[in-house]
Design a protein around this motif. Structure first.
Motif, mmCIF file in Angstrom:
data_model
loop_
_atom_site.group_PDB
_atom_site.id
_atom_site.type_symbol
_atom_site.label_atom_id
_atom_site.label_comp_id
_atom_site.label_asym_id
_atom_site.label_seq_id
_atom_site.Cartn_x
_atom_site.Cartn_y
_atom_site.Cartn_z
ATOM 1 N N VAL A 46 -18.727 -32.691 -39.496
ATOM 2 C CA VAL A 46 -17.654 -33.594 -39.930
ATOM 3 C C VAL A 46 -18.062 -35.049 -39.697
ATOM 4 O O VAL A 46 -17.953 -35.901 -40.583
ATOM 5 C CB VAL A 46 -16.340 -33.268 -39.183
ATOM 6 N N ILE A 47 -18.547 -35.346 -38.499
ATOM 7 C CA ILE A 47 -18.927 -36.724 -38.167
ATOM 8 C C ILE A 47 -20.146 -37.161 -38.960
ATOM 9 O O ILE A 47 -20.184 -38.269 -39.514
ATOM 10 C CB ILE A 47 -19.180 -36.874 -36.657
ATOM 11 N N ARG A 48 -21.167 -36.321 -39.027
ATOM 12 C CA ARG A 48 -22.381 -36.709 -39.753
ATOM 13 C C ARG A 48 -22.084 -37.026 -41.212
ATOM 14 O O ARG A 48 -22.567 -38.024 -41.764
ATOM 15 C CB ARG A 48 -23.432 -35.602 -39.654
ATOM 16 N N CYS A 49 -21.263 -36.195 -41.845
ATOM 17 C CA CYS A 49 -20.923 -36.401 -43.256
ATOM 18 C C CYS A 49 -20.199 -37.724 -43.461
ATOM 19 O O CYS A 49 -20.589 -38.531 -44.317
ATOM 20 C CB CYS A 49 -20.060 -35.233 -43.740
ATOM 21 N N VAL A 67 -11.026 -38.529 -30.798
ATOM 22 C CA VAL A 67 -10.136 -38.570 -29.636
ATOM 23 C C VAL A 67 -9.849 -37.132 -29.239
ATOM 24 O O VAL A 67 -9.329 -36.341 -30.037
ATOM 25 C CB VAL A 67 -8.831 -39.328 -29.930
ATOM 26 N N ASP A 68 -10.209 -36.788 -28.015
ATOM 27 C CA ASP A 68 -10.209 -35.403 -27.551
ATOM 28 C C ASP A 68 -9.109 -35.159 -26.522
ATOM 29 O O ASP A 68 -8.903 -35.975 -25.617
ATOM 30 C CB ASP A 68 -11.574 -35.082 -26.947
ATOM 31 N N SER A 69 -8.423 -34.041 -26.662
ATOM 32 C CA SER A 69 -7.322 -33.703 -25.758
ATOM 33 C C SER A 69 -7.778 -33.120 -24.422
ATOM 34 O O SER A 69 -6.954 -32.872 -23.559
ATOM 35 C CB SER A 69 -6.380 -32.683 -26.418
ATOM 36 N N GLY A 70 -9.076 -32.869 -24.294
ATOM 37 C CA GLY A 70 -9.577 -32.238 -23.069
ATOM 38 C C GLY A 70 -10.248 -30.921 -23.370
ATOM 39 O O GLY A 70 -9.934 -29.891 -22.759
ATOM 40 N N SER A 71 -11.179 -30.952 -24.309
ATOM 41 C CA SER A 71 -11.858 -29.726 -24.736
ATOM 42 C C SER A 71 -12.616 -29.085 -23.578
ATOM 43 O O SER A 71 -13.207 -29.777 -22.737
ATOM 44 C CB SER A 71 -12.835 -30.023 -25.877
ATOM 45 N N SER A 72 -12.648 -27.756 -23.573
ATOM 46 C CA SER A 72 -13.405 -27.011 -22.563
ATOM 47 C C SER A 72 -14.770 -26.594 -23.090
ATOM 48 O O SER A 72 -15.561 -26.008 -22.346
ATOM 49 C CB SER A 72 -12.607 -25.777 -22.124
ATOM 50 N N ASP A 73 -15.044 -26.867 -24.362
ATOM 51 C CA ASP A 73 -16.364 -26.561 -24.922
ATOM 52 C C ASP A 73 -17.175 -27.856 -25.037
ATOM 53 O O ASP A 73 -16.901 -28.840 -24.356
ATOM 54 C CB ASP A 73 -16.229 -25.848 -26.272
ATOM 55 N N ARG A 74 -18.163 -27.910 -25.932
ATOM 56 C CA ARG A 74 -19.060 -29.064 -26.030
ATOM 57 C C ARG A 74 -18.641 -30.024 -27.152
ATOM 58 O O ARG A 74 -19.471 -30.777 -27.674
ATOM 59 C CB ARG A 74 -20.494 -28.570 -26.267
ATOM 60 N N THR A 75 -17.373 -30.035 -27.499
ATOM 61 C CA THR A 75 -16.912 -30.888 -28.598
ATOM 62 C C THR A 75 -17.321 -32.336 -28.418
ATOM 63 O O THR A 75 -17.848 -32.970 -29.334
ATOM 64 C CB THR A 75 -15.379 -30.788 -28.741
ATOM 65 N N ARG A 76 -17.081 -32.899 -27.255
ATOM 66 C CA ARG A 76 -17.361 -34.324 -27.053
ATOM 67 C C ARG A 76 -18.859 -34.614 -27.129
ATOM 68 O O ARG A 76 -19.269 -35.614 -27.721
ATOM 69 C CB ARG A 76 -16.785 -34.796 -25.709
ATOM 70 N N GLU A 77 -19.681 -33.737 -26.547
ATOM 71 C CA GLU A 77 -21.122 -33.951 -26.588
ATOM 72 C C GLU A 77 -21.653 -33.861 -28.022
ATOM 73 O O GLU A 77 -22.486 -34.684 -28.448
ATOM 74 C CB GLU A 77 -21.829 -32.914 -25.707
ATOM 75 N N VAL A 78 -21.170 -32.882 -28.779
ATOM 76 C CA VAL A 78 -21.618 -32.712 -30.158
ATOM 77 C C VAL A 78 -21.196 -33.905 -31.006
ATOM 78 O O VAL A 78 -21.970 -34.419 -31.824
ATOM 79 C CB VAL A 78 -21.070 -31.397 -30.746
ATOM 80 N N ALA A 79 -19.962 -34.368 -30.824
ATOM 81 C CA ALA A 79 -19.465 -35.511 -31.598
ATOM 82 C C ALA A 79 -20.257 -36.773 -31.286
ATOM 83 O O ALA A 79 -20.603 -37.547 -32.185
ATOM 84 C CB ALA A 79 -17.980 -35.727 -31.312
ATOM 85 N N ALA A 80 -20.562 -36.999 -30.014
ATOM 86 C CA ALA A 80 -21.330 -38.189 -29.636
ATOM 87 C C ALA A 80 -22.739 -38.123 -30.213
ATOM 88 O O ALA A 80 -23.269 -39.133 -30.702
ATOM 89 C CB ALA A 80 -21.373 -38.313 -28.116
ATOM 90 N N ALA A 81 -23.364 -36.950 -30.169
ATOM 91 C CA ALA A 81 -24.710 -36.801 -30.713
ATOM 92 C C ALA A 81 -24.733 -37.050 -32.219
ATOM 93 O O ALA A 81 -25.743 -37.511 -32.765
ATOM 94 C CB ALA A 81 -25.251 -35.400 -30.401
#
Length: 316
Positions: A46-49, A67-81
């Protein structure tokens, strides 16, 4: 006869260079927010596109944020990358106390991002395309009287899997929101998909209205903006086809509960329909455990965030 809500097609705004020219001519800045919770499987693409097409190649977007609600997976790391600016909702206006939910992400994004126009897309879309942003945004850049433009789309996979009309709304829309709008706000029944997560809004509107912290956010935005600006301030954009994941029935029940809370608060404020002064927070459903049907009680603690213009930290 209900008033028409303007409908455009994303193809009308495919000339991105012209949209950039209009943005600069009006002295506007534009932000994109993807509100997320546990979307590591899809958020990277989504972000790359969107960043490549609408920020790097063509400077239509001035910032691309998650803007993240507090994900327990790697959402924030993937989005930043992938190149997004990543914010944890709990770290924005922390003096206002904690909350989780999609509406909280929208409220916090409005507080943190800089754009005069803020665009939103969901993070679970599997066929992301720049049209999901430039369609609604194009309406605001070309029609000064419109303050809120919402997308709609065909959902062919949902039609096959769930027995829905491809161009209709989702299950919660057709079973709950469209009947409520038809009964109490018939002008808003003209929205094809009132709960769609793809839309663009002017900051000057978003910062003036309260926002529920949960899934009632899209319903609340429509009702509050309609109250202020009427149908003349609203529009919708045909985005063709959208593919995303579908929630189970239990999740849809909790979503409907949140939507009803937001709806009833606003009908009471509008004098349209009386509601209890304090709405219950317990959602009751049934589950079968070990062959026995048991009552399941879930506390849904959605509440209303005040208009940002009433929040000292935001005003500062």
């Amino acid at each position: 006869m209900i008033p028409d809500i303007a409908i455009c097609h994303h193809g009308e705004f495919a000339d991105l260079g012209e949209l950039v020219r209009l943005k600069h001519a009006q002295g506007l800045t534009v932000s994109l927010c993807v509100p997320v919770l546990n979307e590591e499987d899809t958020i990277g693409e989504v972000i790359r596109c969107l960043k490549a097409s609408l920020h790097d190649d063509t400077p239509l977007l001035d910032e691309v944020a998650v803007v993240d609600s507090g994900s327990s997976d790697r959402t924030r790391e993937v989005a930043a990358a992938a190149g997004a600016e990543v914010y944890l909702a709990s770290e924005i206006l922390p003096e206002c106390g904690p909350a989780r939910g999609k509406g909280e992400n929208i409220w916090k994004a409005t507080a943190r991002l800089k754009g005069d126009i803020i665009c939103f897309v969901d993070g679970d879309v599997r066929n992301m395309h720049p049209r999901f942003v430039y369609g609604p945004l194009g309406i605001l850049l070309t029609r000064s009287g419109v303050v809120y433009a919402k997308g709609f789309y065909d959902r062919p996979h949902a039609a096959v899997e769930l027995g829905l009309r491809p161009a209709g709304g989702g299950r919660v829309t057709e079973a709950l929101v469209r009947p409520l709008f038809s009964l109490f706000y018939p002008a808003l029944a003209g929205f094809v998909q009132p709960l769609a997560g793809e839309y663009a809004a002017r900051r000057s509107v978003l910062e003036r209205i309260p926002m529920p912290t949960g899934y009632g956010i899209e319903t609340a935005l429509l009702l509050d903006i309609y109250r202020i600006h009427g149908t003349e301030g609203l529009a919708q954009c045909d985005l063709d086809e959208r593919i995303h994941r579908h929630q189970d029935t239990a999740s849809l029940g909790r979503m409907s509960f949140s939507i009803l809370q937001a709806f009833l608060r606003r009908t009471q404020a509008d004098g349209v329909l009386a509601a209890p002064g304090v709405l219950p927070e317990i959602y009751r459903s049934f589950v079968r455990e070990d062959g026995v049907m048991r009552l399941n009680e879930t506390r849904i603690e959605d509440f209303e965030r005040p208009p940002l213009l009433e929040v000292p930290g935001y005003v500062r």
